[in-house]
Motif scaffolding. Structure first.
Motif, PDB file in Angstrom:
ATOM      1  N   ALA A  58       1.095  12.881   4.560  1.00  7.63           N
ATOM      2  CA  ALA A  58       1.237  11.412   4.555  1.00  7.63           C
ATOM      3  C   ALA A  58       1.504  10.918   3.127  1.00  7.63           C
ATOM      4  CB  ALA A  58      -0.020  10.758   5.119  1.00  7.63           C
ATOM      5  N   LYS A  59       0.771  11.473   2.159  1.00  9.08           N
ATOM      6  CA  LYS A  59       0.952  11.068   0.757  1.00  9.08           C
ATOM      7  C   LYS A  59       2.377  11.404   0.274  1.00  9.08           C
ATOM      8  CE  LYS A  59      -2.415  10.463  -1.977  1.00  9.08           C
ATOM      9  NZ  LYS A  59      -3.109   9.271  -2.542  1.00  9.08           N
ATOM     10  N   LYS A  60       2.862  12.550   0.702  1.00 15.52           N
ATOM     11  CA  LYS A  60       4.197  13.005   0.307  1.00 15.52           C
ATOM     12  C   LYS A  60       5.277  12.048   0.854  1.00 15.52           C
ATOM     13  CE  LYS A  60       6.637  17.414   0.081  1.00 15.52           C
ATOM     14  NZ  LYS A  60       6.699  18.765   0.650  1.00 15.52           N
ATOM     15  N   ASP A  61       5.072  11.605   2.106  1.00 20.72           N
ATOM     16  CA  ASP A  61       5.996  10.638   2.712  1.00 20.72           C
ATOM     17  C   ASP A  61       6.070   9.358   1.888  1.00 20.72           C
ATOM     18  OD1 ASP A  61       6.907  12.060   4.904  1.00 20.72           O
ATOM     19  OD2 ASP A  61       5.290  11.390   6.226  1.00 20.72           O
ATOM     20  N   LEU A  62       4.919   8.946   1.343  1.00 19.47           N
ATOM     21  CA  LEU A  62       4.882   7.690   0.586  1.00 19.47           C
ATOM     22  C   LEU A  62       5.598   7.817  -0.762  1.00 19.47           C
ATOM     23  CD1 LEU A  62       1.280   6.429   1.449  1.00 19.47           C
ATOM     24  CD2 LEU A  62       3.452   5.938   2.594  1.00 19.47           C
ATOM     25  N   THR A  76       0.833  -1.213   0.000  1.00 11.70           N
ATOM     26  CA  THR A  76       0.000   0.000   0.000  1.00 11.70           C
ATOM     27  C   THR A  76       0.863   1.256   0.000  1.00 11.70           C
ATOM     28  OG1 THR A  76      -0.134  -0.220   2.402  1.00 11.70           O
ATOM     29  CG2 THR A  76      -2.021  -1.007   1.137  1.00 11.70           C
ATOM     30  N   ALA A  77       1.991   1.201   0.733  1.00  9.61           N
ATOM     31  CA  ALA A  77       2.877   2.372   0.803  1.00  9.61           C
ATOM     32  C   ALA A  77       3.465   2.691  -0.568  1.00  9.61           C
ATOM     33  CB  ALA A  77       3.993   2.122   1.815  1.00  9.61           C
ATOM     34  N   LEU A  78       3.906   1.656  -1.285  1.00 10.12           N
ATOM     35  CA  LEU A  78       4.494   1.877  -2.616  1.00 10.12           C
ATOM     36  C   LEU A  78       3.439   2.367  -3.605  1.00 10.12           C
ATOM     37  CD1 LEU A  78       6.840  -1.258  -2.777  1.00 10.12           C
ATOM     38  CD2 LEU A  78       7.540   1.130  -2.471  1.00 10.12           C
ATOM     39  N   ILE A  79       2.202   1.904  -3.406  1.00 12.88           N
ATOM     40  CA  ILE A  79       1.093   2.354  -4.270  1.00 12.88           C
ATOM     41  C   ILE A  79       0.712   3.802  -3.934  1.00 12.88           C
ATOM     42  CG2 ILE A  79      -1.402   1.977  -4.694  1.00 12.88           C
ATOM     43  CD1 ILE A  79      -0.725  -1.068  -4.546  1.00 12.88           C
ATOM     44  N   GLY A  80       0.936   4.195  -2.671  1.00  8.77           N
ATOM     45  CA  GLY A  80       0.726   5.595  -2.285  1.00  8.77           C
ATOM     46  C   GLY A  80      -0.534   5.873  -1.487  1.00  8.77           C
ATOM     47  N   THR A  81      -1.105   4.837  -0.836  1.00  9.90           N
ATOM     48  CA  THR A  81      -2.332   5.026  -0.057  1.00  9.90           C
ATOM     49  C   THR A  81      -2.028   4.972   1.443  1.00  9.90           C
ATOM     50  OG1 THR A  81      -3.600   3.966  -1.806  1.00  9.90           O
ATOM     51  CG2 THR A  81      -4.685   4.161   0.323  1.00  9.90           C
ATOM     52  N   PRO A  82      -2.366   6.043   2.196  1.00 12.77           N
ATOM     53  CA  PRO A  82      -2.108   6.040   3.643  1.00 12.77           C
ATOM     54  C   PRO A  82      -2.900   4.935   4.367  1.00 12.77           C
ATOM     55  CG  PRO A  82      -2.479   8.272   2.852  1.00 12.77           C
ATOM     56  CD  PRO A  82      -2.852   7.342   1.727  1.00 12.77           C
ATOM     57  N   VAL A  83      -2.266   4.336   5.383  1.00  4.63           N
ATOM     58  CA  VAL A  83      -2.855   3.201   6.096  1.00  4.63           C
ATOM     59  C   VAL A  83      -2.723   3.374   7.604  1.00  4.63           C
ATOM     60  CG1 VAL A  83      -2.567   0.708   6.560  1.00  4.63           C
ATOM     61  CG2 VAL A  83      -2.453   1.545   4.220  1.00  4.63           C
TER      62      VAL A  83
END
Length: 377
Positions: A346-350, A274-281
Motif C-alpha cells: 500500500a505504501k509503495k502504491d502511494l 493523505t495519499a500524497l503524504i504516504g499514509t494508507p487510509v
C-alpha cells in the motif's frame, strides 16, 4: 469576437474556501508573470490578501443542501443579474472560474454573450456525474485547466481545449518536513469528516471498530483532527471513554497524518492529502437511502476516492453504505496491522501516486497558460 478590455482587471469567480486558496495562489503566480495585472470579482479572504478588489463575497453562494439552495434561489438570481450588469460595465480582460459549476456555468454563459474570454481553473468534476455538461464547457470556455491526471483524457475525448498543470496540493504540503516525520506503528488516525451528519454517522462506527481492534491490538492509540468550527466536546461525546484518543487542531493535521500507521477517514479531499503524504487510509462513506439512489443513477465512476480514481484501481479500500461497518473496517485494518507485506505494498502504491500527480508549480503553469493564451485572443 472577444471584447474583454486588455487594460481591465481579470475577474475571478470563486464560491468556497478551497477555491479561495487556489484562486489566491493563481493570483500570486499571475502577478509574477505580469506585475501590472489586477483582479476583481467574487472571492474570499485569501484572495483579498493577494490584493483582489472583491465586489461579491463568496459566502453569498456557499449553500450546501438542496433545501438551502431552493431557499436561497431568489437571492442568487438577483445576484446573477447584478453580476451581469457589472461585467457589462467592467468588461474584464478575462474571467477565471474556479470549480463551483452550478454557479460558474451561468457566469460563463454571460461572458460568452459579452465576448469575454473564459478560463476554468480547478475543472468541475463532471467526469463523475452529469457528464453531458462537458459540451457546455467546450462551447463557453477557451481553456479548461485541470489538476487531476486522468481529467485531461476525459476532456480531450470531447474536443475541449484542456491542460493538466499538476495538483496545487504539491505546493501546499511541506514534504521536506513531512518525509522526516517518524511513523508510530500503534497510532491510528481518525478523520470523520467536517459536516455534522458525516461525523454523527461515521465516528460511532470508527469507535466500534476501535473496540473490536482492542481485543487483539490492546496497544493501539487514536488521534483525531478536530475540523474547523467543530466543538471538541461534541466529538468526544461520540467516542468511548475507555479507548485513548487525542484531539488535534487542523493546523497540525499533516504531521498527524504522517505519524499514523493508517487512518480511517470520511471520503473527501483529505483522501488525496493523505495519499500524497504516504499514509494508507480506509475510506468510509455513508449517506441516506434517497441520496444513495440518486447517486447510483447519476454517478458514473468506479471509485469515490481520488487516489483510487488516479491509480485506476483500489489503493484505498472503500467501505460504502452497509459495508461501512465495524466488522469490515476492523478486518481491513488488521490486514495492514498484521501483514507487513500488504502494508508495504500500500505504501509503495502511494509513492507511485505522488509521482503520477507530478511536480509542484501548478499555479505557475496555469498562470503562464492563461497569459500566453490571452495574447492570442
Amino acid at each position: 469576437m472577444h471584447t474583454g478590455n486588455p487594460n481591465s482587471p481579470i475577474w475571478f469567480s470563486v464560491g468556497e474556501a478551497s477555491g479561495d486558496l487556489h484562486g489566491a495562489e493563481l493570483m500570486k503566480a499571475l502577478k509574477e508573470v505580469d506585475p501590472t495585472v489586477s483582479f476583481t470579482g467574487m472571492g474570499g479572504p485569501a484572495m483579498v490578501e493577494e490584493g483582489m478588489d472583491v465586489l461579491y463575497d463568496m459566502k453569498l453562494i456557499s449553500l450546501v443542501g438542496i433545501t438551502e439552495i431552493l431557499g436561497g434561489l431568489p437571492r442568487i438570481l438577483k445576484l446573477l443579474s447584478q453580476i451581469k450588469k457589472r461585467l457589462t460595465e467592467v468588461r474584464p480582460r478575462a474571467i477565471i472560474l474556479v470549480d463551483c459549476p452550478e454557479f460558474n456555468f451561468r457566469i460563463a454563459k454571460m461572458a460568452k454573450k459579452l465576448g469575454i474570454p473564459v478560463y476554468y481553473y480547478i475543472s468541475p468534476q463532471i467526469w463523475a456525474w452529469r457528464s453531458g455538461r462537458v459540451h457546455f464547457l467546450r462551447e463557453h470556455v477557451r481553456r479548461v485547466i485541470c489538476i487531476l491526471p486522468f481529467e485531461k483524457a476525459f476532456y480531450e475525448k470531447f474536443g475541449v481545449d484542456v491542460d493538466y498543470v499538476g495538483n496545487p496540493l504539491m505546493d501546499v504540503l511541506p514534504f521536506d518536513t513531512l518525509d522526516q516525520v517518524p511513523v508510530d506503528n500503534n497510532r491510528i488516525g481518525l478523520l470523520p469528516g467536517s459536516r455534522t451528519k458525516e461525523i454523527s454517522t461515521l465516528l460511532p462506527i470508527f469507535a466500534e471498530t476501535a473496540r473490536k481492534l482492542k481485543q487483539d491490538h490492546p496497544d493501539l492509540s487514536y488521534v483525531m483532527v478536530c475540523a474547523p468550527g467543530r466543538d471538541k466536546g461534541d466529538l468526544m461525546d461520540l467516542w468511548p471513554e475507555d479507548i485513548p484518543v487525542e484531539c488535534v487542531e487542523p493546523d497540525n493535521r499533516y504531521e498527524m497524518f504522517k505519524s499514523c500507521r493508517m487512518i480511517m477517514a470520511a471520503s473527501g479531499t483529505v483522501a488525496l492529502e493523505t495519499a500524497l503524504i504516504g499514509t494508507p487510509v480506509l475510506v468510509a462513506y455513508k449517506v441516506s437511502f434517497i441520496s444513495m439512489i440518486v447517486a447510483k443513477l447519476l454517478v458514473n465512476v468506479d471509485f469515490i476516492s481520488l487516489p483510487n480514481l488516479i491509480m485506476g484501481r483500489e489503493v484505498y479500500p472503500e467501505h460504502i453504505q452497509e459495508d461501512a461497518n465495524p466488522d469490515t473496517l476492523a478486518a481491513a485494518a488488521r490486514k495492514w496491522l498484521d501483514n507487513d507485506s500488504d502494508y508495504e505494498a500500500a505504501k509503495k502504491d502511494l509513492v507511485a501516486l505522488r509521482n503520477m500527480v507530478g511536480e509542484p508549480g501548478a499555479a505557475d503553469r496555469a498562470a503562464k497558460i492563461i497569459l500566453d493564451d490571452l495574447k492570442a485572443v
